[in-house]
Scaffold this active site. Structure first.
Site, mmCIF file in Angstrom:
data_model
loop_
_atom_site.group_PDB
_atom_site.id
_atom_site.type_symbol
_atom_site.label_atom_id
_atom_site.label_comp_id
_atom_site.label_asym_id
_atom_site.label_seq_id
_atom_site.Cartn_x
_atom_site.Cartn_y
_atom_site.Cartn_z
ATOM 1 N N GLU A 153 34.691 35.555 33.847
ATOM 2 C CA GLU A 153 33.281 35.359 34.206
ATOM 3 C C GLU A 153 32.360 35.331 32.987
ATOM 4 O O GLU A 153 31.496 36.201 32.820
ATOM 5 C CB GLU A 153 32.831 36.427 35.205
ATOM 6 C CG GLU A 153 33.540 36.300 36.536
ATOM 7 C CD GLU A 153 32.940 37.169 37.644
ATOM 8 O OE1 GLU A 153 32.255 38.166 37.335
ATOM 9 O OE2 GLU A 153 33.162 36.841 38.828
ATOM 10 N N GLU A 308 38.780 34.436 42.963
ATOM 11 C CA GLU A 308 38.556 35.767 43.519
ATOM 12 C C GLU A 308 37.772 35.649 44.811
ATOM 13 O O GLU A 308 36.886 34.806 44.944
ATOM 14 C CB GLU A 308 37.716 36.635 42.569
ATOM 15 C CG GLU A 308 38.356 36.992 41.268
ATOM 16 C CD GLU A 308 37.404 37.824 40.388
ATOM 17 O OE1 GLU A 308 36.476 38.459 40.926
ATOM 18 O OE2 GLU A 308 37.591 37.808 39.169
HETATM 19 C C1 GLA Z 1 33.983 39.876 39.515
HETATM 20 C C2 GLA Z 1 34.975 40.206 38.415
HETATM 21 C C3 GLA Z 1 36.083 41.103 38.860
HETATM 22 C C4 GLA Z 1 35.571 42.188 39.756
HETATM 23 C C5 GLA Z 1 34.862 41.565 40.943
HETATM 24 C C6 GLA Z 1 34.370 42.570 41.960
HETATM 25 O O1 GLA Z 1 34.246 38.747 40.199
HETATM 26 O O2 GLA Z 1 35.517 39.049 37.832
HETATM 27 O O3 GLA Z 1 36.695 41.658 37.707
HETATM 28 O O4 GLA Z 1 34.698 43.020 39.039
HETATM 29 O O5 GLA Z 1 33.745 40.875 40.455
HETATM 30 O O6 GLA Z 1 33.806 41.940 43.069
#
Ligand code: GLA
Ligand code: ZN
Length: 670
Positions: A153, A308
Site C-alpha cells: 500500500e 485483500e
Molecule cells: C491494509 C494493509 C494490511 C492490513 C489491512 C487491515 O490493507 O495492507 O496490512 O493492515 O489493511 O485491514
C-alpha cells in the site's frame, strides 16, 4: 489474460504472516492443512518480514522462509512473495536515520509504524535493492512463487532535503526554465516570483499553500517518486527472473497518487477492498465498490487481483460490523464480476498481539476450522473452483466510458470556488456510474493521458472535467465528430493542465461541440431549492452546484425550475459532425441521472447484462459471458427469469420465478 502460466486459475487465499509464529511449528504445520480444507490455493508471504530476514545490517537469514515456502508448496499452496519495503527494522532506522520520513512540519519521524520511509533516500533505496536481489536470487525460480507483491500500500510523501532536491530536479525537467515555471504557477500573484531554482520548496502548511499549480505538481512529483521507487524494486527482482510478474496493492479512492500513472510501472494491478457493508444502504455501497473494481480493471485495461478483503470484519473502522449471512460470497463475487482474478484476504490467521489482533481472519484465536467465517471462506474457495471456465475468458468490452483523471481530481480539490473543499469529485462520478451499473451496462474508466483511445466507445462521460488538456479537448471533439455520444457536466473545461483558467470561455474548445457555453457557477446551501424540469414534465431535484448556460445552438431538453435562472436550460443536446453532445449544467440527484441515462442507453442501444426488469437492488453484471446476479437490497427478492440459465455456483437450472435471498448471488450462463 493470465498473469502466470504457473497457476492459471482464480487465486484464493490471503496475507500469511508465519514470521509471527516461528516459535510454534505446530501452528505452521496446521496452517497448511487448514488452508487445504478452506480451498485456499495461494498466500502472500513476507510483507512485513524485514526484521526477520535481515537481522542486522548485512546479516541475512532466509532459512525460516525457505521452510515456509517449501512447506506451503508441499501442501500445494502457491506463494505471492512480497518485498518487505513497507516496514523497515529498528536497527536500520537507528543506523541510517535518513530512511525515515520527514513530515510537513519538517520533523523527522522516529522508528515506529510502517509505510513511513523516504522514497528518495539513497540508503533506503540501496538497502531495498540488496534485499530484493537476495529474495529474487533465492525464490524467483521456486515453483511455488507465482507473483511479486512489491512493498505494501504505497502512500505518502516526504519533506526531507533529498525529496526537496528531487522535486526541484523534477520541475527543471518539466519546465526547462524558471520563467516557464513562474508562468505555469501564476507566481506574479502575491509576489511569489522565483528568481532562482533553489528558492523553490515543496508546498505545505509551513511554506506555500496558495499556489494551486504548485500543489498539483507536488502530487505529480509524489506519484513519480513512488513510481520510480516501485520500478526500482521491479527491476531488482526481474533482473533475476524477468518472467515473474510484479504487482503492488492499491487502495480505494486513493487521492495521493495518480493510479493510472502508477499502474504503468507494474505488470498486474491489485487492490485492497474493505467495503462497510450493512451500514445503511448496501446498494449505494455496492455501487461505490463496483466503481472501485472497474477502476482497477481500467488502469491497465486488464484483469486485476483482489489482494485483500476481510473474511468477516475489520478493526479500524469506528464500527466493525460482521458480514451478514451471504455477504462474504456476494462481496467476493462482485470482485469477479468486475474483472478480478482472485479473492484474497487480510489475513489468514489472527495474530496474538499489536494493532491487528482483532482484525478479521480466516482462522481466529481459537484455531478452529468449523467456524462460521471458516465455512464462508471455504464456500468462496469452492465457488471459485467451479468458476474456472470463466478465468481467462476474453473480457467483456464496455461501450461506455467515464473519464476519471487524477490531475483533474487534485485541481478540483485545490480550486477555491463553489462548494469549497467539498466538491465531491469521486462521489459525483459515482452517481453517473451508478445509473449505468444499475442498468447492467459495463463501464470502463479512462484519463486524459495521450494513450487514451476513445474510439471503441459509444458513450463517453465527462463528469466535472474541470482540468481539460488541449489534446484531450481535441480527442473529445474528434470522438463526437466521428459519431460518438458525449455527456459533459458543469465545471468542465475550465482550467489547463497547470490549473490556470482557459481564456475565451468554458468548456474550453468544446463550445461549438456542445452548442452551449458555461458562464457563472452558483453554489447552493443544503436548504436551497432547485430542480431540473424535463420537456416532458418530469422534475428532478438539484443540489450543490448549478451553472448558468448560454446557448450556442444546442437543443434544450430540460430547464431550471427556480431562482433568477428559472427556465434557462440545464440539460442540452447538440448534434456535431456524426455524433452528439449532451451538457448537464447542474448536480442532479440520482433519480434524475437514472432517467437521463435510461434515455441515452435506449437511444444508443447499449448492451446490458440482462434484457429484463429486475427488482430494485438486484444488479446484473456481465463478465466473460456469465451474468453475475447480485442482491444488495437487504431483503429476499423475487426474480422472474425470462430465459433459462444454469447457476455456475450451485449447478442448478434457473428459470421462471425464483426467490433470491438477501445477499444472494448467482453466476448465470445460458
Ligand atoms: C491494509 C494493509 C494490511 C492490513 C489491512 C487491515 O490493507 O495492507 O496490512 O493492515 O489493511 O485491514
Ligand atoms: Zn525524503
Amino acid at each position: 489474460m493470465t498473469f502466470t502460466p504457473k497457476f492459471p486459475n482464480f487465486l484464493h487465499g490471503g496475507d500469511y504472516n508465519p514470521d509471527q509464529w516461528l516459535d510454534r511449528p505446530d501452528i505452521l504445520d496446521r496452517d497448511v492443512e487448514m488452508m487445504r480444507k478452506a480451498h485456499v490455493n495461494a498466500v502472500s508471504v513476507g510483507i512485513f518480514s524485514w526484521a526477520r530476514l535481515e537481522i542486522e545490517d548485512g546479516v541475512y537469514d532466509f532459512t525460516w522462509l525457505d521452510e515456509v515456502i517449501d512447506r506451503l508448496w508441499r501442501g500445494g499452496i502457491h506463494v505471492v512473495l512480497a518485498t518487505p519495503s513497507g516496514a523497515r527494522p529498528a536497527w536500520m532506522a537507528q543506523k541510517y536515520p535518513e530512511v525515515l520520513r520527514v513530515n510537513e512540519q519538517y520533523q523527522r519521524y522516529h522508528f515506529g509504524g510502517r509505510h513511513n520511509h523516504c522514497f528518495t533516500s539513497p540508503v533506503y533505496r540501496r538497502k531495498v535493492h540488496e534485499m530484493d536481489t537476495r529474495l529474487a536470487q533465492r525464490y524467483a525460480n521456486h515453483p511455488a512463487v507465482i507473483l511479486w507483491h512489491l512493498s505494501n500500500e504505497f502512500s505518502g510523501h516526504c519533506y526531507c532535503d533529498y525529496c526537496q532536491e528531487a522535486f526541484r530536479g523534477w520541475l527543471k525537467k518539466r519546465y526547462g526554465t524558471l520563467e516557464a515555471l513562474n508562468q505555469a504557477w501564476w507566481t506574479s500573484f502575491w509576489a511569489h516570483r522565483y528568481t532562482d531554482w533553489s528558492q523553490v520548496e515543496a508546498p505545505g502548511p509551513m511554506a506555500e499553500t496558495s499556489t494551486n499549480g504548485m500543489y498539483i505538481d507536488w502530487r505529480r512529483f509524489a506519484t513519480g517518486q513512488c513510481k520510480d521507487f516501485m520500478m526500482a524494486e521491479r527491476d531488482a527482482v526481474q533482473a533475476i527472473n524477468p518472467e515473474l510478474k510484479v504487482t503492488a496493492n492499491l487502495m480505494e479512492r486513493f487521492w495521493d497518487y495518480d493510479y493510472f500513472s502508477l499502474a504503468e510501472g507494474m505488470d498486474v494491478v491489485s487492490w485492497d477492498a474493505y467495503p462497510m457493508w450493512h451500514s445503511g444502504d448496501d446498494v449505494a455501497r455496492a455501487a461505490e465498490f463496483a466503481m472501485n473494481h472497474d477502476m482497477m480493471r481500467s488502469f491497465k485495461d486488464q484483469p486485476f487481483l483482489l489482494m485483500e478483503s476481510t473474511p468477516s470484519q475489520v478493526n479500524w473502522k469506528p464500527v466493525n460490523k460482521l458480514k451478514r449471512s451471504g455477504m462474504h460470497l456476494l462481496s467476493s463475487m462482485q470482485a469477479l464480476a468486475h474483472g478480478s482474478q482472485s479473492v484474497m484476504y487480510f489475513q489468514w490467521r489472527k495474530g496474538r498481539g499489536a494493532a491487528e489482533q482483532f482484525h478479521g481472519a480466516v482462522v481466529d484465536h481459537d484455531g478452529r476450522d468449523d467456524t462460521r467465517v471458516f465455512k464462508d471462506v471455504t464456500s468462496v474457495g469452492k465457488a471459485l473452483e467451479g468458476l474456472r471456465p470463466l478465468y481467462d475468458k476474453e473480457k467483456s468490452p464496455a461501450q461506455a466510458c467515464i473519464i476519471y483523471d487524477w490531475s483533474n481530481w487534485w485541481a478540483i480539490d485545490y480550486a477555491q470556488t463553489g462548494q469549497k473543499g467539498n466538491m465531491q469529485y469521486f462521489d459525483s462520478v459515482n452517481m453517473h456510474y451508478r445509473s449505468l451499473w444499475e442498468m447492467g451496462v459495463n463501464v470502463d474508466f479512462r484519463d486524459e493521458r495521450e494513450c487514451t483511445d476513445l474510439s471503441r466507445y459509444k458513450l463517453v462521460i465527462c463528469p466535472m472535467l474541470f482540468m481539460l488538456k488541449e489534446s484531450f479537448a481535441q480527442k473529445l471533439r474528434d470522438f463526437v465528430e466521428n459519431g460518438g455520444t458525449l455527456l459533459m457536466t458543469y465545471f468542465s473545461g475550465v482550467v489547463d493542465e497547470s490549473g490556470n483558467a482557459w481564456l475565451g470561455g468554458a468548456p474550453h474548445n468544446l463550445i461549438d461541440v456542445l452548442g452551449v457555453r458555461a458562464t457563472e457557477l452558483d453554489a447552493l446551501f443544503p436548504e436551497d431549492k432547485q430542480a431540473l424540469r424535463m420537456t416532458d414534465g418530469r422534475s428532478f431535484p438539484i443540489h450543490e452546484l448549478c451553472e448558468i448556460p448560454e446557448m450556442h445552438g444546442a437543443e434544450g431538453l430540460g430547464a431550471y425550475e427556480e431562482d433568477f435562472y428559472a427556465d434557462l436550460p440545464c440539460l442540452t443536446r447538440n448534434r456535431f459532425g456524426k455524433g452528439q453532445a449532451y451538457y448537464l449544467a447542474a448536480k442532479v440527484e440520482q433519480e434524475g441521472l437514472d432517467a437521463i441515462y435510461a434515455d441515452i442507453a435506449d437511444e444508443l442501444e447499449l448492451s446490458r447484462a440482462m434484457n429484463q426488469e429486475l427488482p430494485r437492488g438486484v444488479i446484473a453484471t456481465e463478465r466473460g459471458g456469465a451474468v453475475f446476479l447480485q442482491n444488495y437490497s437487504g431483503k429476499a427478492q423475487q426474480v422472474v427469469f425470462e430465459e433459462k440459465y444454469t447457476d455456475m455456483i450451485t449447478g442448478a437450472a434457473v428459470e421462471g420465478e425464483h426467490i433470491m435471498p438477501a445477499n444472494g448471488v448467482m453466476v448465470l450462463v445460458k
